[in-house]
Design a protein around this motif. Structure first.
Motif, PDB file in Angstrom:
ATOM      1  N   ILE A  38      30.341 -11.855 -77.407  1.00 41.53           N
ATOM      2  CA  ILE A  38      30.234 -13.271 -77.963  1.00 41.53           C
ATOM      3  C   ILE A  38      29.635 -14.307 -76.928  1.00 41.53           C
ATOM      4  CG2 ILE A  38      31.881 -15.055 -78.683  1.00 41.53           C
ATOM      5  CD1 ILE A  38      33.564 -12.596 -79.814  1.00 41.53           C
ATOM      6  N   THR A  69      29.858  -9.722 -84.410  1.00 43.05           N
ATOM      7  CA  THR A  69      30.801 -10.437 -83.507  1.00 43.05           C
ATOM      8  C   THR A  69      32.259 -10.223 -84.303  1.00 43.05           C
ATOM      9  OG1 THR A  69      29.636 -12.570 -83.456  1.00 43.05           O
ATOM     10  CG2 THR A  69      31.908 -12.721 -83.314  1.00 43.05           C
ATOM     11  N   LYS A 120      35.394 -10.864 -85.717  1.00 43.67           N
ATOM     12  CA  LYS A 120      35.948 -12.134 -86.131  1.00 43.67           C
ATOM     13  C   LYS A 120      37.290 -12.655 -85.593  1.00 43.67           C
ATOM     14  CE  LYS A 120      33.672 -11.601 -90.435  1.00 43.67           C
ATOM     15  NZ  LYS A 120      33.800 -11.533 -92.066  1.00 43.67           N
ATOM     16  N   PHE A 122      36.591 -13.834 -81.883  1.00 46.86           N
ATOM     17  CA  PHE A 122      35.751 -14.979 -82.095  1.00 46.86           C
ATOM     18  C   PHE A 122      36.618 -16.161 -82.082  1.00 46.86           C
ATOM     19  CE2 PHE A 122      32.769 -17.872 -84.318  1.00 46.86           C
ATOM     20  CZ  PHE A 122      31.931 -18.194 -83.202  1.00 46.86           C
ATOM     21  N   LYS A 123      37.551 -15.897 -83.052  1.00 50.43           N
ATOM     22  CA  LYS A 123      38.510 -17.205 -83.392  1.00 50.43           C
ATOM     23  C   LYS A 123      39.366 -17.450 -82.124  1.00 50.43           C
ATOM     24  CE  LYS A 123      42.485 -18.354 -86.189  1.00 50.43           C
ATOM     25  NZ  LYS A 123      43.447 -17.814 -87.547  1.00 50.43           N
ATOM     26  N   PHE A 162      38.332 -16.796 -79.351  1.00 53.52           N
ATOM     27  CA  PHE A 162      37.299 -17.497 -78.283  1.00 53.52           C
ATOM     28  C   PHE A 162      36.957 -19.084 -78.519  1.00 53.52           C
ATOM     29  CE2 PHE A 162      32.781 -18.332 -76.819  1.00 53.52           C
ATOM     30  CZ  PHE A 162      32.893 -17.697 -75.764  1.00 53.52           C
TER      31      PHE A 162
END
Length: 447
Positions: A90, A229, A231, A234-235, A237
């Motif tokens: 990411i 990615t 998810k 990523f949230k 992050f």
């Protein structure tokens, strides 16, 4: 929980290579300043102002990797390698996209970028020539910074020292050959400095790729995680990293705006500030190294569930940072007469440099203290929003606004303007201390 003696041994084993890395990175910039300072104030000012573009970009990268470190250090405490590799993917994706935006801007509209920092056409012209070459180094900087900083959060530190060491040697050697035209090489001046920086960044990336393929690392780059990615991560992050990215961006734009204000006060001010800023970066390498170690160790300790130990370690780290910063302030004062006598500056620029070095002597103490709390302890515990709010208030609503008014509206003397522009770190001290004592940073942010 480690004893105080064992903890300081661990910190020292990590701070020395990180401080060396910081020193080498500053040395790359210092090489440009010192060598171009022997050519003329115009090219020195141009390279310094043109370097602001790279400076803002690398601060964004630092924000991305610092935000990633919030997660990777705590996942390292849990030994979850798969999650760390997904976070690496990411961070690399975002950094590469950012580098391409900056590269295109520096290549196609360098005149617009230089116009932000100076109104002197001779300086802007040289800066444009510099940017159109050095911009190709941005892509390699993105890859190297992200990968090395994620490895650093896993306590793999020496590879960064080796990479940056190679970069420094490459940069200095090519600078010497091409800036001054030694031997059969042409005398290129500021173009030579740009080529030296580009070659240095390429050398870093090549060595890192070779190391990643030939050595056993705890994590590896995976194309699947770069393209696709996760998810959920990523949230996470975004929650913990984006405030850090914005924090670094606002701080970087703020310091860059300080440079822009001084850039419109004349090239003598810019040349003096170029030297003063390099000195500041040199003497704070150890203090900033402690901040990097603080983020790693606090994050790892919290990830292991040892909240009491994290609280004790934080106190020890702050005390160490303050002691180191006082030594740094003394070094600034000792270097003051040496630099004034050695740099090829006008009498006016020498006077400005003398004043700036005095201001730096107390500025480095304040900055080291604040950095260790915001970048080290708070971020290590997942408290990433406070630094963003603090920088917006202290810089944009404080030192920058008042400094710009002092310079262009009230026409205050350069000394007063400079002290105002450097005043944000003084404002931060009581607020940083208050936030640290609240203990809201003591929390586990992993899944």
């Amino acid at each position: 929980m480690l004893s105080k003696k064992d903890f300081y041994k661990l910190v020292l084993s990590m701070v020395i290579p990180i401080a060396l890395q910081n020193l080498i990175n500053v040395g790359i910039q210092a090489a440009d300043v010192l060598m171009l300072g022997k050519v003329s104030e115009t090219v020195l000012s141009a390279a310094s102002l043109g370097g602001q573009i790279n400076y803002i970009m690398t601060l964004i990268f630092f924000g991305i990797t610092s935000g990633a470190t919030v997660l990777t250090a705590q996942y390292w405490g849990k030994q979850d390698m798969d999650a760390i590799e997904r976070i690496l993917g990411i961070a690399l994706k975002i950094a590469v996209l950012v580098s391409l935006v900056f590269m295109l801007a520096a290549f196609f509209i360098p005149q617009v970028l230089m116009g932000i920092y100076t109104s002197e056409q001779s300086v802007a012209k040289e800066g444009i020539r510099y940017l159109r070459i050095v911009c190709f180094s941005y892509f390699f900087t993105a890859i190297v910074m992200v990968y090395l900083n994620v490895l650093k959060s896993l306590e793999r530190i020496m590879i960064a020292t080796v990479c940056y060491g190679l970069s420094f040697v490459t940069n200095v050697a090519i600078n010497a050959l091409l800036i001054f035209g030694l031997g059969p090489f042409p005398k290129l001046g500021i173009i030579g400095a740009a080529i030296g920086t580009l070659c240095a960044r390429v050398a870093e990336a090549v060595l890192l790729c070779f190391y990643a393929r030939s050595k056993k690392l705890p994590i590896h780059f995976k194309w699947n995680y770069f393209i696709h990615t996760d998810k959920t991560l990523f949230k996470d992050f975004l929650i913990f990293s984006m405030p850090v990215v914005l924090n670094e961006l606002m701080w970087g734009l703020g310091t860059s705006m300080n440079t822009a204000v001084m850039g419109h006060l004349g090239k003598a001010v810019v040349a003096a500030n170029s030297v003063a800023q390099v000195v500041r970066q040199l003497v704070t390498v150890v203090g900033f190294g402690i901040a990097s170690v603080a983020a790693i160790l606090i994050g790892k300790t919290i990830g292991q569930g040892e909240m009491k130990a994290a609280k004790v370690y934080a106190g020890w780290l702050i005390r160490l940072a303050v002691e180191v910063s006082l030594v740094a302030a003394g070094i600034v004062l000792l270097l003051r007469p040496v630099l004034i006598s050695q740099m090829e500056l006008t009498v006016q620029a020498q006077g400005y440099l003398s004043m700036m070095m005095f201001v730096m002597s107390y500025f480095v103490v304040c900055q080291t203290y604040n950095t260790n709390i915001i970048v080290g302890i708070l971020r290590g515990g997942g408290d990433t929003k406070f630094g963003l709010i603090l920088d917006v208030i202290s810089m944009w609503c404080g030192s920058i606004l008042i400094g710009a008014l002092a310079a262009f509206v009230f026409k205050f003397p350069i000394t007063v303007v400079y002290m105002i522009l450097m005043g944000d770190e003084v404002i931060k001290i009581p607020l940083c201390t208050w936030r640290y004592r609240q203990r809201k940073w003591l929390r586990d942010v992993t899944r």
